[in-house]
Design a protein around this motif. Structure first.
Motif, PDB file in Angstrom:
ATOM      1  N   THR A  12       0.665  -1.730   0.004  1.00 56.97           N
ATOM      2  CA  THR A  12       0.439   0.418   0.429  1.00 56.97           C
ATOM      3  C   THR A  12       0.689   1.203  -0.061  1.00 56.97           C
ATOM      4  N   ARG A  13       1.855   1.507   0.299  1.00 62.72           N
ATOM      5  CA  ARG A  13       2.645   2.641   0.149  1.00 62.72           C
ATOM      6  C   ARG A  13       3.314   2.845  -1.129  1.00 62.72           C
ATOM      7  N   GLY A  14       3.062   1.815  -1.901  1.00 61.12           N
ATOM      8  CA  GLY A  14       2.977   2.966  -3.119  1.00 61.12           C
ATOM      9  C   GLY A  14       3.615   1.687  -4.501  1.00 61.12           C
ATOM     10  N   ARG A  15       3.669   1.904  -5.798  1.00 63.89           N
ATOM     11  CA  ARG A  15       3.854   1.354  -7.140  1.00 63.89           C
ATOM     12  C   ARG A  15       5.075   1.321  -7.618  1.00 63.89           C
ATOM     13  N   LEU A  16       5.016   0.176  -8.568  1.00 63.09           N
ATOM     14  CA  LEU A  16       6.371   0.086  -9.328  1.00 63.09           C
ATOM     15  C   LEU A  16       5.211   0.015 -10.766  1.00 63.09           C
ATOM     16  N   ARG A  17       6.348   1.484 -11.724  1.00 62.99           N
ATOM     17  CA  ARG A  17       6.362   1.908 -13.054  1.00 62.99           C
ATOM     18  C   ARG A  17       7.381   1.365 -13.658  1.00 62.99           C
ATOM     19  N   ILE A  18       6.941   0.261 -14.629  1.00 61.10           N
ATOM     20  CA  ILE A  18       8.183   0.599 -15.560  1.00 61.10           C
ATOM     21  C   ILE A  18       7.910   0.972 -16.934  1.00 61.10           C
ATOM     22  N   ALA A  19       9.067   1.654 -17.635  1.00 60.33           N
ATOM     23  CA  ALA A  19       9.186   2.126 -18.308  1.00 60.33           C
ATOM     24  C   ALA A  19       8.980   1.404 -20.204  1.00 60.33           C
ATOM     25  N   ASP A  20       8.121   2.055 -20.565  1.00 55.31           N
ATOM     26  CA  ASP A  20       8.052   0.980 -21.783  1.00 55.31           C
ATOM     27  C   ASP A  20       9.514   0.598 -23.047  1.00 55.31           C
ATOM     28  N   ARG A  21      10.333   1.731 -22.590  1.00 50.23           N
ATOM     29  CA  ARG A  21      11.642   1.357 -23.242  1.00 50.23           C
ATOM     30  C   ARG A  21      12.309   0.043 -22.435  1.00 50.23           C
ATOM     31  N   VAL A  22      12.468   0.495 -21.307  1.00 47.90           N
ATOM     32  CA  VAL A  22      12.974  -1.465 -20.549  1.00 47.90           C
ATOM     33  C   VAL A  22      11.931  -2.286 -21.206  1.00 47.90           C
ATOM     34  N   TYR A  23      11.031  -2.647 -21.137  1.00 46.35           N
ATOM     35  CA  TYR A  23      10.103  -3.770 -22.178  1.00 46.35           C
ATOM     36  C   TYR A  23      10.571  -3.550 -23.458  1.00 46.35           C
ATOM     37  N   ALA A  24      11.308  -2.804 -24.549  1.00 47.82           N
ATOM     38  CA  ALA A  24      11.685  -2.499 -25.712  1.00 47.82           C
ATOM     39  C   ALA A  24      12.975  -3.564 -25.194  1.00 47.82           C
ATOM     40  N   ARG A  25      13.694  -2.668 -25.030  1.00 47.56           N
ATOM     41  CA  ARG A  25      15.600  -3.168 -24.666  1.00 47.56           C
ATOM     42  C   ARG A  25      15.090  -5.393 -24.325  1.00 47.56           C
ATOM     43  N   ILE A  26      14.181  -5.404 -23.207  1.00 46.47           N
ATOM     44  CA  ILE A  26      14.136  -6.935 -23.260  1.00 46.47           C
ATOM     45  C   ILE A  26      13.403  -7.658 -24.198  1.00 46.47           C
ATOM     46  N   VAL A  71      11.376  -2.799 -31.767  1.00 45.99           N
ATOM     47  CA  VAL A  71      10.064  -2.894 -31.180  1.00 45.99           C
ATOM     48  C   VAL A  71       9.847  -2.289 -30.672  1.00 45.99           C
ATOM     49  N   SER A  72       8.227  -1.971 -30.696  1.00 47.12           N
ATOM     50  CA  SER A  72       7.292  -0.567 -29.924  1.00 47.12           C
ATOM     51  C   SER A  72       6.713  -1.585 -28.416  1.00 47.12           C
ATOM     52  N   VAL A  73       6.474  -1.085 -27.307  1.00 50.35           N
ATOM     53  CA  VAL A  73       5.266  -1.188 -26.249  1.00 50.35           C
ATOM     54  C   VAL A  73       4.147  -0.641 -26.109  1.00 50.35           C
ATOM     55  N   ASN A  74       3.014  -1.073 -26.125  1.00 51.00           N
ATOM     56  CA  ASN A  74       2.385  -0.998 -26.111  1.00 51.00           C
ATOM     57  C   ASN A  74       1.379  -0.709 -24.187  1.00 51.00           C
ATOM     58  N   THR A  75       1.869  -0.141 -23.586  1.00 48.77           N
ATOM     59  CA  THR A  75       1.429  -0.604 -22.226  1.00 48.77           C
ATOM     60  C   THR A  75       0.202   0.502 -21.490  1.00 48.77           C
ATOM     61  N   PRO A  76      -1.362  -0.613 -20.825  1.00 50.31           N
ATOM     62  CA  PRO A  76      -2.159   0.021 -20.224  1.00 50.31           C
ATOM     63  C   PRO A  76      -1.976   0.909 -19.442  1.00 50.31           C
ATOM     64  N   SER A  77      -2.840   1.772 -18.974  1.00 51.93           N
ATOM     65  CA  SER A  77      -2.370   2.985 -17.619  1.00 51.93           C
ATOM     66  C   SER A  77      -2.806   2.126 -16.356  1.00 51.93           C
ATOM     67  N   THR A  78      -3.580   0.522 -16.811  1.00 54.36           N
ATOM     68  CA  THR A  78      -3.966   0.432 -15.278  1.00 54.36           C
ATOM     69  C   THR A  78      -3.144  -0.884 -14.802  1.00 54.36           C
ATOM     70  N   GLN A  79      -2.928   0.095 -13.928  1.00 54.93           N
ATOM     71  CA  GLN A  79      -1.386  -1.318 -13.189  1.00 54.93           C
ATOM     72  C   GLN A  79      -2.115  -2.525 -13.293  1.00 54.93           C
ATOM     73  N   GLY A  80      -0.632  -3.186 -13.387  1.00 59.12           N
ATOM     74  CA  GLY A  80      -0.850  -4.775 -13.187  1.00 59.12           C
ATOM     75  C   GLY A  80      -2.005  -5.558 -14.433  1.00 59.12           C
ATOM     76  N   ALA A  81      -2.155  -4.594 -15.338  1.00 56.14           N
ATOM     77  CA  ALA A  81      -2.351  -5.158 -17.128  1.00 56.14           C
ATOM     78  C   ALA A  81      -1.426  -6.078 -17.958  1.00 56.14           C
ATOM     79  N   PRO A  82      -2.109  -6.881 -18.634  1.00 53.80           N
ATOM     80  CA  PRO A  82      -0.886  -6.836 -19.372  1.00 53.80           C
ATOM     81  C   PRO A  82      -0.163  -5.653 -20.318  1.00 53.80           C
ATOM     82  N   VAL A  83       1.238  -6.374 -20.871  1.00 52.80           N
ATOM     83  CA  VAL A  83       1.543  -5.324 -22.372  1.00 52.80           C
ATOM     84  C   VAL A  83       1.459  -6.031 -23.505  1.00 52.80           C
ATOM     85  N   THR A  84       1.624  -5.497 -24.650  1.00 55.43           N
ATOM     86  CA  THR A  84       1.502  -5.794 -25.542  1.00 55.43           C
ATOM     87  C   THR A  84       2.679  -5.434 -26.525  1.00 55.43           C
TER      88      THR A  84
END
Length: 119
Positions: free
Chosen positions: A15-29, A54-67
């Motif tokens: 409950t203290r916060g959340r982690l957001r991974i940048a699109d460029r991280v997904y793209a590099r992986i 590579v291009s990545v689509n990350t939804p704004s909803t936390q925990g939602a899957p990426v494309t």
């Protein structure tokens, strides 16, 4: 004399916060996973394709899957379906293993077929 001040109370770690991974991280992986999936197909060939894009689509909803969308060059002749499936499977597995993010879809686009150079 200064009085001791107690440390602020923190809630549950979730409950203290959340982690957001940048699109460029997904793209590099994903780019690295695509290169590694195709390494064996390019071995022994003098002509090589361009690096994957590579291009990545990350939804704004936390925990939602990426494309993930990846454009690759493939060697020709080769089993193109098997190579595209290997890229798709490797990207899905690596993104999930390294980021704990679900992958909704991996779209593999074959940009060019690279024939063996005559020589």
């Amino acid at each position: 004399m200064a009085a001791l001040v107690p440390a602020p109370a923190h809630g549950d770690p979730g409950t203290r916060g959340r982690l957001r991974i940048a699109d460029r991280v997904y793209a590099r992986i994903a780019a690295r996973a695509a290169r590694e999936a195709l390494d064996g197909a390019w071995q022994g060939r003098t002509a090589r394709g361009a690096p994957p894009t590579v291009s990545v689509n990350t939804p704004s909803t936390q925990g939602a899957p990426v494309t993930v969308r990846v454009a690759v060059d493939l060697p020709f002749p080769a089993d193109l379906t098997a190579l595209a499936r290997a890229v798709k499977d490797r990207i899905g597995a690596d993104v999930r293993a390294l980021t704990a993010t679900r992958v909704a879809e991996v779209v593999v686009v074959v940009e060019h077929l690279v024939p063996e150079a005559a020589g």
